[in-house]
Design a protein around this motif. Structure first.
Motif, mmCIF file in Angstrom:
data_model
loop_
_atom_site.group_PDB
_atom_site.id
_atom_site.type_symbol
_atom_site.label_atom_id
_atom_site.label_comp_id
_atom_site.label_asym_id
_atom_site.label_seq_id
_atom_site.Cartn_x
_atom_site.Cartn_y
_atom_site.Cartn_z
ATOM 1 N N SER A 1 37.059 106.695 -28.145
ATOM 2 C CA SER A 1 36.445 106.777 -29.465
ATOM 3 C C SER A 1 37.002 105.714 -30.404
ATOM 4 N N LEU A 2 36.152 105.229 -31.304
ATOM 5 C CA LEU A 2 36.597 104.262 -32.322
ATOM 6 C C LEU A 2 37.606 104.881 -33.274
ATOM 7 N N ASN A 3 37.691 106.224 -33.274
ATOM 8 C CA ASN A 3 38.654 106.904 -34.152
ATOM 9 C C ASN A 3 40.013 107.084 -33.505
ATOM 10 N N ASP A 4 40.151 106.702 -32.247
ATOM 11 C CA ASP A 4 41.388 107.022 -31.539
ATOM 12 C C ASP A 4 41.881 105.855 -30.671
ATOM 13 N N PRO A 5 42.461 104.839 -31.330
ATOM 14 C CA PRO A 5 42.914 103.666 -30.567
ATOM 15 C C PRO A 5 43.962 104.012 -29.510
ATOM 16 N N HIS A 6 44.738 105.094 -29.737
ATOM 17 C CA HIS A 6 45.767 105.446 -28.749
ATOM 18 C C HIS A 6 45.132 105.841 -27.421
ATOM 19 N N LYS A 7 44.058 106.590 -27.520
ATOM 20 C CA LYS A 7 43.341 107.014 -26.309
ATOM 21 C C LYS A 7 42.657 105.794 -25.655
ATOM 22 N N VAL A 8 42.141 104.900 -26.478
ATOM 23 C CA VAL A 8 41.500 103.686 -25.927
ATOM 24 C C VAL A 8 42.538 102.865 -25.160
ATOM 25 N N ALA A 9 43.741 102.737 -25.743
ATOM 26 C CA ALA A 9 44.812 102.003 -25.053
ATOM 27 C C ALA A 9 45.145 102.689 -23.728
ATOM 28 N N GLU A 10 45.211 104.006 -23.776
ATOM 29 C CA GLU A 10 45.538 104.766 -22.566
ATOM 30 C C GLU A 10 44.497 104.547 -21.458
ATOM 31 N N ASN A 11 43.229 104.412 -21.862
ATOM 32 C CA ASN A 11 42.142 104.279 -20.881
ATOM 33 C C ASN A 11 41.855 102.847 -20.462
ATOM 34 N N LEU A 12 42.450 101.883 -21.168
ATOM 35 C CA LEU A 12 41.998 100.490 -21.072
ATOM 36 C C LEU A 12 42.017 99.925 -19.645
ATOM 37 N N TYR A 13 43.163 99.993 -18.981
ATOM 38 C CA TYR A 13 43.237 99.369 -17.647
ATOM 39 C C TYR A 13 42.422 100.150 -16.625
ATOM 40 N N GLY A 14 42.347 101.467 -16.823
ATOM 41 C CA GLY A 14 41.513 102.284 -15.932
ATOM 42 C C GLY A 14 40.054 101.850 -16.045
ATOM 43 N N ALA A 15 39.616 101.568 -17.283
ATOM 44 C CA ALA A 15 38.227 101.140 -17.496
ATOM 45 C C ALA A 15 37.982 99.781 -16.844
ATOM 46 N N LEU A 16 38.918 98.859 -16.987
ATOM 47 C CA LEU A 16 38.757 97.540 -16.361
ATOM 48 C C LEU A 16 38.723 97.665 -14.832
ATOM 49 N N ARG A 17 39.579 98.543 -14.314
ATOM 50 C CA ARG A 17 39.603 98.750 -12.860
ATOM 51 C C ARG A 17 38.322 99.419 -12.370
ATOM 52 N N GLN A 18 37.743 100.267 -13.218
ATOM 53 C CA GLN A 18 36.512 100.953 -12.807
ATOM 54 C C GLN A 18 35.368 99.964 -12.579
ATOM 55 N N LEU A 19 35.382 98.867 -13.341
ATOM 56 C CA LEU A 19 34.354 97.830 -13.124
ATOM 57 C C LEU A 19 34.398 97.363 -11.674
ATOM 58 N N ASP A 20 35.597 97.159 -11.170
ATOM 59 C CA ASP A 20 35.735 96.718 -9.777
ATOM 60 C C ASP A 20 35.299 97.809 -8.811
ATOM 61 N N GLN A 21 35.717 99.045 -9.115
ATOM 62 C CA GLN A 21 35.349 100.148 -8.206
ATOM 63 C C GLN A 21 33.841 100.289 -8.091
ATOM 64 N N GLU A 22 33.144 99.986 -9.189
ATOM 65 C CA GLU A 22 31.686 100.136 -9.176
ATOM 66 C C GLU A 22 30.976 98.838 -8.795
ATOM 67 N N GLY A 23 31.758 97.828 -8.441
ATOM 68 C CA GLY A 23 31.168 96.582 -7.948
ATOM 69 C C GLY A 23 30.493 95.736 -9.018
ATOM 70 N N ALA A 24 30.912 95.883 -10.273
ATOM 71 C CA ALA A 24 30.286 95.103 -11.351
ATOM 72 C C ALA A 24 30.575 93.617 -11.173
ATOM 73 N N ASP A 25 29.576 92.768 -11.466
ATOM 74 C CA ASP A 25 29.901 91.344 -11.460
ATOM 75 C C ASP A 25 29.808 90.723 -12.852
ATOM 76 N N LEU A 26 29.133 91.402 -13.762
ATOM 77 C CA LEU A 26 29.055 90.897 -15.132
ATOM 78 C C LEU A 26 29.079 92.090 -16.088
ATOM 79 N N ALA A 27 30.041 92.097 -17.003
ATOM 80 C CA ALA A 27 30.146 93.228 -17.940
ATOM 81 C C ALA A 27 30.254 92.700 -19.364
ATOM 82 N N TRP A 28 29.596 93.411 -20.263
ATOM 83 C CA TRP A 28 29.662 93.059 -21.686
ATOM 84 C C TRP A 28 30.656 93.998 -22.355
ATOM 85 N N ILE A 29 31.570 93.423 -23.148
ATOM 86 C CA ILE A 29 32.606 94.244 -23.786
ATOM 87 C C ILE A 29 32.317 94.345 -25.279
ATOM 88 N N ASP A 30 32.320 95.565 -25.778
ATOM 89 C CA ASP A 30 32.133 95.783 -27.212
ATOM 90 C C ASP A 30 33.448 95.461 -27.924
#
Ligand code: TXA
Ligand code: MG
Length: 311
Positions: free
Chosen positions: A260-289
């Motif tokens: 959530s935009l209201n909770d940077p601590h949670k975003v930090a906690e999820n950050l590397y997991g989210a980047l790794r998930q791109l690989d797990q799902e085979g993404a080749d191009l991702a747009w980052i907000d």
């Protein structure tokens, strides 16, 4: 291979490298006394020899054995923020810290992590060098399974659950007459104000051949997917979006939510997991907000995403 604390203690004492949880990210640990194990860390990670390691200790008194000089403010910083996600770079007695740890510099980084398992291990086996437990250049590991993704299921691993903070420690260095931040991290620059009486400036990585924080010169945190950083006009090109739960993105995109935009601590906690998930799902191009505030912990999040996206 998940190992117990007593097994971890034995492994470290025998000169093996194991993965250890901290509150920031998992580390690949070797005893400061075992130079061969330290060498193994560099080869396991594929880490450039020019990128020095942080020495982790159980308490601030252990730092005094190695530091040749304690700059003004050191004791206040250490007392307020250790155990915790802060690394202090200090001039060291060269004969006490192997050159490979320092990459030949005359300083070394020190930190007391805030994680029960790491602290129990450190108080039994003594100082450990610990870079993040990822292959060099990849997103850091914040869960045991991230470590296994990079090093395999047979790699000895002390499982401490998922890392609470999710981004690495903030690195500070005393230069001339003030502390400066060499790497943004889990502690926002603002938190140091009440202890130091000023907010340490952030020294940005430069491309000079002698950066103050060598790690900042290397590619980092990157998934295999190419990342498009926030340019609205290019959203169409990507099939994946790394974004926030409050936002509406086009329905045909696969959203990987950082929180959530209201909770940077949670975003930090999820950050590397989210980047790794791109690989797990085979993404080749991702747009980052990238449309989020630019203060506090958001600065660290922005820096990690920018570096993840640099080719
Ligand atoms: O939160 C953390 O700091 C994690 C956990 C495992 O404790 N560790 C970590 O280590 O992030 P690593 O190796 O991934 O990043 C260490 C950074 C690198 O950018 C390195 O260049 C910098 O610390 N560093 C180490 N020693 C230094 C020194 N003497 N002077 C300047 N920078 C140094
Ligand atoms: Mg790292």
């Amino acid at each position: 291979m998940r190992i117990s604390l007593p097994e971890a203690i034995l492994a470290i004492q025998r000169g093996q490298v194991i993965a250890v949880p901290t509150e920031t990210v998992y580390g690949l640990a070797a005893s400061l006394l075992h130079e061969t194990a330290i060498r193994d860390i560099f080869s396991l990670k594929g880490r450039p020899a020019a990128n020095p390691l942080i020495i982790h200790v159980a308490n601030l008194n252990q730092v005094k054995e190695y530091a040749q000089q304690l700059p003004p403010g050191f004791a206040d910083l250490a007392q307020h923020f250790w155990p915790g996600p802060m690394t202090l770079v200090l001039p060291v007695y060269l004969e006490k810290v192997p050159s490979i740890v320092r990459s030949g510099l005359s300083t070394a980084g020190f930190r007391v992590p805030r994680h029960e398992l790491a602290l129990q291990l450190l108080s039994t086996v003594g100082p450990l060098v610990m870079p993040s437990a990822n292959l060099s250049g990849r997103p850091s590991a914040t869960t045991a399974s991230h470590v296994e993704e990079d090093f395999g299921e047979d790699f000895p691993l002390l499982d401490g659950g998922s890392c609470q903070k999710g981004v690495e420690s903030t690195i500070l260095y005393y230069r001339d007459t003030e502390w400066v931040i060499l790497r943004l991290g889990s502690f926002e620059p603002e938190v140091f104000q009440h202890v130091l009486g000023y907010q340490p400036r952030v020294i940005h990585a430069d491309s000079s051949s002698n950066p103050l924080c060598p790690g900042q010169a290397f590619r980092h945190y990157a998934p295999r997917a190419k990342l498009l950083l926030g340019e609205a006009t290019r959203l169409n090109e990507a099939s994946f979006v790394l974004g926030f739960k409050e936002r509406n993105y086009p329905k045909d995109k696969r959203l990987i939510c950082m929180g959530s935009l209201n909770d940077p601590h949670k975003v930090a906690e999820n950050l590397y997991g989210a980047l790794r998930q791109l690989d797990q799902e085979g993404a080749d191009l991702a747009w980052i907000d990238m449309d989020f505030p630019c203060h506090g912990l958001w600065m660290t999040i922005a820096e990690r995403l920018q570096r993840a996206g640099n080719d």
